[in-house]
Scaffold this active site. Sequence first.
Site, PDB file in Angstrom:
ATOM      1  N   ASP A 197      18.784 -44.677  79.980  1.00 55.85           N
ATOM      2  CA  ASP A 197      18.206 -43.630  80.827  1.00 55.85           C
ATOM      3  C   ASP A 197      19.308 -42.655  81.230  1.00 55.85           C
ATOM      4  O   ASP A 197      20.148 -42.961  82.062  1.00 55.85           O
ATOM      5  CB  ASP A 197      17.569 -44.248  82.074  1.00 55.85           C
ATOM      6  CG  ASP A 197      16.865 -43.229  82.957  1.00 55.85           C
ATOM      7  OD1 ASP A 197      17.019 -42.001  82.738  1.00 55.85           O
ATOM      8  OD2 ASP A 197      16.156 -43.666  83.880  1.00 55.85           O
ATOM      9  N   THR A 201      25.668 -44.721  84.856  1.00 53.34           N
ATOM     10  CA  THR A 201      26.396 -45.264  83.709  1.00 53.34           C
ATOM     11  C   THR A 201      26.013 -44.526  82.433  1.00 53.34           C
ATOM     12  O   THR A 201      26.874 -44.172  81.624  1.00 53.34           O
ATOM     13  CB  THR A 201      26.139 -46.779  83.560  1.00 53.34           C
ATOM     14  OG1 THR A 201      26.451 -47.417  84.794  1.00 53.34           O
ATOM     15  CG2 THR A 201      26.990 -47.380  82.458  1.00 53.34           C
ATOM     16  N   CYS A 202      24.746 -44.262  82.256  1.00 49.94           N
ATOM     17  CA  CYS A 202      24.276 -43.554  81.059  1.00 49.94           C
ATOM     18  C   CYS A 202      24.793 -42.127  81.032  1.00 49.94           C
ATOM     19  O   CYS A 202      25.205 -41.624  79.982  1.00 49.94           O
ATOM     20  CB  CYS A 202      22.755 -43.573  80.992  1.00 49.94           C
ATOM     21  SG  CYS A 202      22.045 -45.220  80.833  1.00 49.94           S
ATOM     22  N   SER A 203      24.772 -41.467  82.166  1.00 48.82           N
ATOM     23  CA  SER A 203      25.299 -40.113  82.255  1.00 48.82           C
ATOM     24  C   SER A 203      26.791 -40.106  81.935  1.00 48.82           C
ATOM     25  O   SER A 203      27.276 -39.254  81.182  1.00 48.82           O
ATOM     26  CB  SER A 203      25.042 -39.547  83.657  1.00 48.82           C
ATOM     27  OG  SER A 203      25.518 -38.229  83.743  1.00 48.82           O
ATOM     28  N   THR A 256      27.320 -40.641  78.160  1.00 48.93           N
ATOM     29  CA  THR A 256      26.966 -39.443  77.409  1.00 48.93           C
ATOM     30  C   THR A 256      28.019 -38.357  77.615  1.00 48.93           C
ATOM     31  O   THR A 256      28.438 -37.699  76.660  1.00 48.93           O
ATOM     32  CB  THR A 256      25.561 -38.948  77.813  1.00 48.93           C
ATOM     33  OG1 THR A 256      24.637 -40.040  77.663  1.00 48.93           O
ATOM     34  CG2 THR A 256      25.110 -37.786  76.964  1.00 48.93           C
TER      35      THR A 256
END
Length: 167
Positions: free
Chosen positions: A53, A58-60, A63
């Site tokens: 997500d 963490t995903c941001s 990315t």
Amino acid sequence: MDVTLKGEKFQTNGQPPKVGEDAPSFTVKNLDDQDVKLSEYIGDVLIISTVPDIETSTCSRQTNKFNDEAKELTDTKVISISTNTLDQQSEWSQSKVLSSDILHDTDRTFAKDYGLYIDDLDKMARTVFVVNRKGQIVYREIVEEMSKDPDYEAALSAARHEEAELT
């Protein structure tokens, strides 16, 4: 395959492709909502970064890290794939200078074909693959605890090694 999220165990829908195997073909959508296929990257080294997500920290961070590193890689393309919607990814990308491709898998086809889909969460597992110029997987990390970051340096080292193979 088992992964955890904050210690709770979840099962993916299958076994992700392994090092030495050909990367399974895929079609996902870009920020212009156009189809993007694996075949478009054959001939380049490719980092495939998947996140559950893009709107979570963490995903941001993952990315962003791979997007920033894409500027420094000469013969490597970087793609980040999530199950987020086009609108969510577009909003996330608005304040960014993109050096990588942000791709959405809203129908979960990529996640399912790569054995990364977690039905109980309706998300995909956090992974990083490095694919060589011929379309073979040369590096794979499935992050067992989804709230943790991948090993950025190991993935980038694998990509740089593949870049050096050309020279």
